[in-house]
Each structure stands twice: as structure tokens, then as C-alpha cells.
Design a protein around this motif. Structure first.
Motif, PDB file in Angstrom:
ATOM      1  N   LEU A   1     -48.118   9.497  28.678  1.00 24.67           N
ATOM      2  CA  LEU A   1     -48.807   9.772  27.416  1.00 24.67           C
ATOM      3  C   LEU A   1     -50.268  10.168  27.659  1.00 24.67           C
ATOM      4  O   LEU A   1     -51.036   9.421  28.254  1.00 24.67           O
ATOM      5  N   VAL A   2     -50.638  11.362  27.178  1.00 20.14           N
ATOM      6  CA  VAL A   2     -52.020  11.836  27.242  1.00 20.14           C
ATOM      7  C   VAL A   2     -52.719  11.439  25.938  1.00 20.14           C
ATOM      8  O   VAL A   2     -52.156  11.595  24.858  1.00 20.14           O
ATOM      9  N   VAL A   3     -53.945  10.917  26.034  1.00 14.01           N
ATOM     10  CA  VAL A   3     -54.639  10.417  24.845  1.00 14.01           C
ATOM     11  C   VAL A   3     -55.988  11.112  24.686  1.00 14.01           C
ATOM     12  O   VAL A   3     -56.764  11.224  25.636  1.00 14.01           O
ATOM     13  N   SER A   4     -56.241  11.588  23.469  1.00 11.71           N
ATOM     14  CA  SER A   4     -57.534  12.188  23.153  1.00 11.71           C
ATOM     15  C   SER A   4     -58.131  11.515  21.926  1.00 11.71           C
ATOM     16  O   SER A   4     -57.437  10.836  21.165  1.00 11.71           O
ATOM     17  N   ILE A   5     -59.437  11.702  21.746  1.00 14.72           N
ATOM     18  CA  ILE A   5     -60.116  11.267  20.531  1.00 14.72           C
ATOM     19  C   ILE A   5     -60.798  12.476  19.915  1.00 14.72           C
ATOM     20  O   ILE A   5     -61.138  13.434  20.614  1.00 14.72           O
TER      21      ILE A   5
ATOM     22  N   LEU B   1     -59.195  13.422  26.914  1.00 15.78           N
ATOM     23  CA  LEU B   1     -59.930  14.532  26.310  1.00 15.78           C
ATOM     24  C   LEU B   1     -60.686  14.066  25.070  1.00 15.78           C
ATOM     25  O   LEU B   1     -60.287  13.089  24.420  1.00 15.78           O
ATOM     26  N   VAL B   2     -61.749  14.810  24.737  1.00 16.76           N
ATOM     27  CA  VAL B   2     -62.541  14.538  23.540  1.00 16.76           C
ATOM     28  C   VAL B   2     -62.655  15.833  22.747  1.00 16.76           C
ATOM     29  O   VAL B   2     -63.335  16.775  23.166  1.00 16.76           O
ATOM     30  N   ASN B   3     -61.948  15.895  21.612  1.00 17.46           N
ATOM     31  CA  ASN B   3     -62.009  17.077  20.743  1.00 17.46           C
ATOM     32  C   ASN B   3     -63.174  16.886  19.764  1.00 17.46           C
ATOM     33  O   ASN B   3     -63.016  16.254  18.727  1.00 17.46           O
ATOM     34  N   TYR B   4     -64.336  17.410  20.100  1.00 17.59           N
ATOM     35  CA  TYR B   4     -65.472  17.191  19.197  1.00 17.59           C
ATOM     36  C   TYR B   4     -65.496  18.255  18.103  1.00 17.59           C
ATOM     37  O   TYR B   4     -65.434  19.455  18.375  1.00 17.59           O
ATOM     38  N   GLN B   5     -65.638  17.792  16.863  1.00 16.37           N
ATOM     39  CA  GLN B   5     -65.601  18.684  15.696  1.00 16.37           C
ATOM     40  C   GLN B   5     -66.996  19.274  15.440  1.00 16.37           C
ATOM     41  O   GLN B   5     -67.712  18.853  14.537  1.00 16.37           O
TER      42      GLN B   5
ATOM     43  N   GLN C   1     -66.062  16.986  31.932  1.00 20.08           N
ATOM     44  CA  GLN C   1     -64.634  17.216  32.200  1.00 20.08           C
ATOM     45  C   GLN C   1     -63.741  16.994  30.978  1.00 20.08           C
ATOM     46  O   GLN C   1     -62.584  17.421  30.956  1.00 20.08           O
ATOM     47  N   LYS C   2     -64.271  16.347  29.926  1.00 18.84           N
ATOM     48  CA  LYS C   2     -63.408  15.939  28.815  1.00 18.84           C
ATOM     49  C   LYS C   2     -63.719  16.590  27.474  1.00 18.84           C
ATOM     50  O   LYS C   2     -62.861  16.621  26.588  1.00 18.84           O
TER      51      LYS C   2
ATOM     52  N   SER D   1     -69.542  24.567  32.194  1.00 18.23           N
ATOM     53  CA  SER D   1     -69.990  23.414  31.411  1.00 18.23           C
ATOM     54  C   SER D   1     -69.083  23.099  30.227  1.00 18.23           C
ATOM     55  O   SER D   1     -69.450  22.282  29.373  1.00 18.23           O
ATOM     56  N   LEU D   2     -67.905  23.726  30.165  1.00 17.12           N
ATOM     57  CA  LEU D   2     -67.007  23.507  29.021  1.00 17.12           C
ATOM     58  C   LEU D   2     -65.567  23.400  29.507  1.00 17.12           C
ATOM     59  O   LEU D   2     -65.067  24.290  30.188  1.00 17.12           O
ATOM     60  N   ALA D   3     -64.914  22.296  29.143  1.00 20.19           N
ATOM     61  CA  ALA D   3     -63.541  22.052  29.594  1.00 20.19           C
ATOM     62  C   ALA D   3     -62.509  22.848  28.801  1.00 20.19           C
ATOM     63  O   ALA D   3     -61.425  23.150  29.312  1.00 20.19           O
TER      64      ALA D   3
END
Length: 291
Positions: free
Chosen positions: A166-170, A193-197, A223-224, A256-258
Motif C-alpha cells: 500500500l502506497v500512502v500520500s497526504i 508522497l505529498v500532493n500539495y494543493q 523527493q515527495k 526540484s520537483l518530484a
């Protein structure tokens, strides 16, 4: 530290209009290393605006079925499917009635979605889901940071221990950033991973975008962090598309961007100047090609 931007993610399924008849396969760039569709949302049940921890799939489970997911992934080896937990509306705020009861109920109801509703048909093992990951996505949080960290951390830990791979992101946004920072720092090894809005903020220049990104990677690491753009017209005045694409292009060239994500497919169908324009342009940046 640097990163080779190679990830693209697309939110899909949380809006019924206009209808999407399955996954839009034509937007998948085969050169992308990791392409994730994120189904939104697994939503809680509320009594007097208090969450009970009883989650259900809020997308069309007939359209986005186990069969359709496994068929898609067999055709496109670079594609995975994730479910997003929470919601982008105040009706689905994180606000448990009782944090311990909520945590226990959330563990069970989310496990049922992953291992009963979306049990892999390609594997006889009991811990394999057709869903590859979960995304913690609460745009509204009405509890303390401590309670958010306690409840979400326990649920994520449980699901990771019961479901293979299971891969987990916020998915933080500015109004609730401090909650997510505390959650992440308490569980850095659990979140991939971090999906920043970014689209929740007013960002009018490349320099402003890159400054925001620098502040984020100081906490979440380069990296995230994925940069997010919304094709929802409610956000159209926050970040001009040309600024978003120019900034992402520069960040990618400086390692500088994943990756990039777009929210979401239902809005992108009718996006000007053409359907799924942002998705296609973003993937071209990530792959360095015009395909």
C-alpha cells in the motif's frame, strides 16, 4: 538533494457532472514512470456533523470496478489506482465523534473497501487489493492537531500492515497545513508522497510559486512533494496556468520537483482551450517531449 520528476497523478470520480465513462485512457503518457488515478472520495458517515468512521466509496463503483481497474493496469504497466479518503467539502470535515471509536471503525470500514469491495481477482492471497494506495485528503479539519495525528496515524499504520504494497500520500492545503505537517513529521516513514494543493493559494508569479515550493520541501522533502493544479473554475483566478507550467518547467529543469497532479478529470473534460489540456501539458513537461 535533487529529484528526477517522473510522477503524474489525476483525481477522478468525485463529481457526477459531466459524466465520465471510465478512466480516460487517452491522457496516459506511456513515457511517464508513475501515473496514478486517484478515486475520490471514500467519505465518512456523519451524525450531527460528527464523523462515525464508517467509510463508503462515493465514486461510481460500477464504472470504476475491480474489473476495469485490473484491465487498465494490465494495458498500462505504469498506471496505478489509489483511493482518496476524506473530501474537499465542509460536509466531509475530519471531526470524529469519539477518536478511539472512530479509529476502530475507520480501520474496519476502509479495510472492507480495499479487501472486500476491491479484492484483487488476480491473486488468491488475502492481503492483495486491486487498489494500490490511499490518499489522506481532508480539506476541512475541526479537531486539534494531536487528535488528527493520533487517528490518521493509527488508521494508516493498520492498513499498511494488513494490505500488501500500500502506497500512502497526504494532500495538504494552506488552511490545514499545520495539521498535515504534524501528521507527516510524526510518520515520515509511512508517507510516500505529498500532493500539495497549490491552487488554494494566490500565486501570480513563477518566483512566488518557487518560494512556496521551497518552503514545502523544507518540511516534506523534495523527493515527495507534487505540485497541484485544479481545472475547477472556482480556482481559476488563484494561479494562472502559464505561471503554473512555467514554474513547474523550471523546477523540473533544476531537479526540484518530484511530479505534478491535477484535480480533477470531470472539470478537465470541459477545460479551455481543449479537454485535458493541463494533464497533457504537464506530462509533456515531465517527460521532456511533445507527445
Amino acid at each position: 538533494m535533487s529529484v528526477n520528476g517522473s510522477i503524474f497523478r489525476e483525481y477522478i470520480g468525485s463529481k457526477p457532472d459531466p459524466e465520465i465513462d471510465g478512466f480516460p485512457e487517452h491522457i496516459i503518457n506511456k513515457q511517464i514512470t508513475k501515473f496514478d488515478f486517484i478515486l475520490g472520495y471514500a467519505t465518512d458517515e456523519y451524525v450531527e456533523k460528527k464523523g462515525q468512521g464508517k467509510f463508503r466509496a462515493n465514486w461510481d463503483v460500477r464504472t470504476f470496478s475491480v474489473k476495469s481497474i485490473e484491465k487498465l493496469k494490465a494495458k498500462y504497466p505504469n498506471v496505478k489506482v489509489v483511493i482518496s479518503i476524506g473530501g474537499a467539502h465542509s460536509d466531509f470535515a475530519f471531526n470524529p465523534q469519539d477518536k478511539e471509536i472512530w479509529t476502530d471503525m475507520a480501520k474496519g470500514s476502509l479495510k472492507d473497501i480495499l479487501l472486500k469491495q476491491y479484492k484483487s481477482s488476480e491473486c488468491e492471497c488475502t492481503n492483495k487489493s486491486a487498489i494500490d494506495g490511499i490518499d489522506i485528503h481532508y480539506d476541512y479539519i475541526q479537531t486539534t492537531e494531536d487528535d488528527f495525528v493520533h487517528c490518521i496515524g493509527k488508521v494508516v499504520d493498520y492498513l499498511k500492515s494488513h494490505i500488501d504494497g500500500l502506497v500512502v500520500s497526504i494532500s495538504p492545503s494552506k488552511p490545514v497545513l499545520s495539521h498535515y505537517e504534524r501528521l507527516y513529521l510524526a510518520n515520515t516513514h509511512r508517507f510516500h508522497l505529498v500532493n500539495y494543493q497549490y491552487y488554494h493559494e494566490i500565486v501570480k508569479s513563477r518566483e512566488a510559486f518557487e518560494n512556496l515550493h521551497k518552503n514545502l520541501i523544507d518540511t516534506f522533502t523534495v523527493q515527495k512533494v507534487l505540485a497541484g493544479f485544479s481545472t475547477d473554475q472556482n480556482f481559476k483566478d488563484n494561479i494562472p496556468l502559464e505561471v503554473f507550467l512555467e514554474a513547474c518547467d523550471h523546477l523540473l529543469k533544476t531537479a526540484s520537483l518530484a511530479g505534478i497532479f491535477v484535480s480533477e478529470a470531470q472539470d478537465s473534460i470541459v477545460y479551455h482551450p481543449s479537454d485535458f489540456y493541463v494533464e497533457k501539458k504537464s506530462q509533456q513537461l515531465l517527460t521532456g517531449s511533445d507527445d
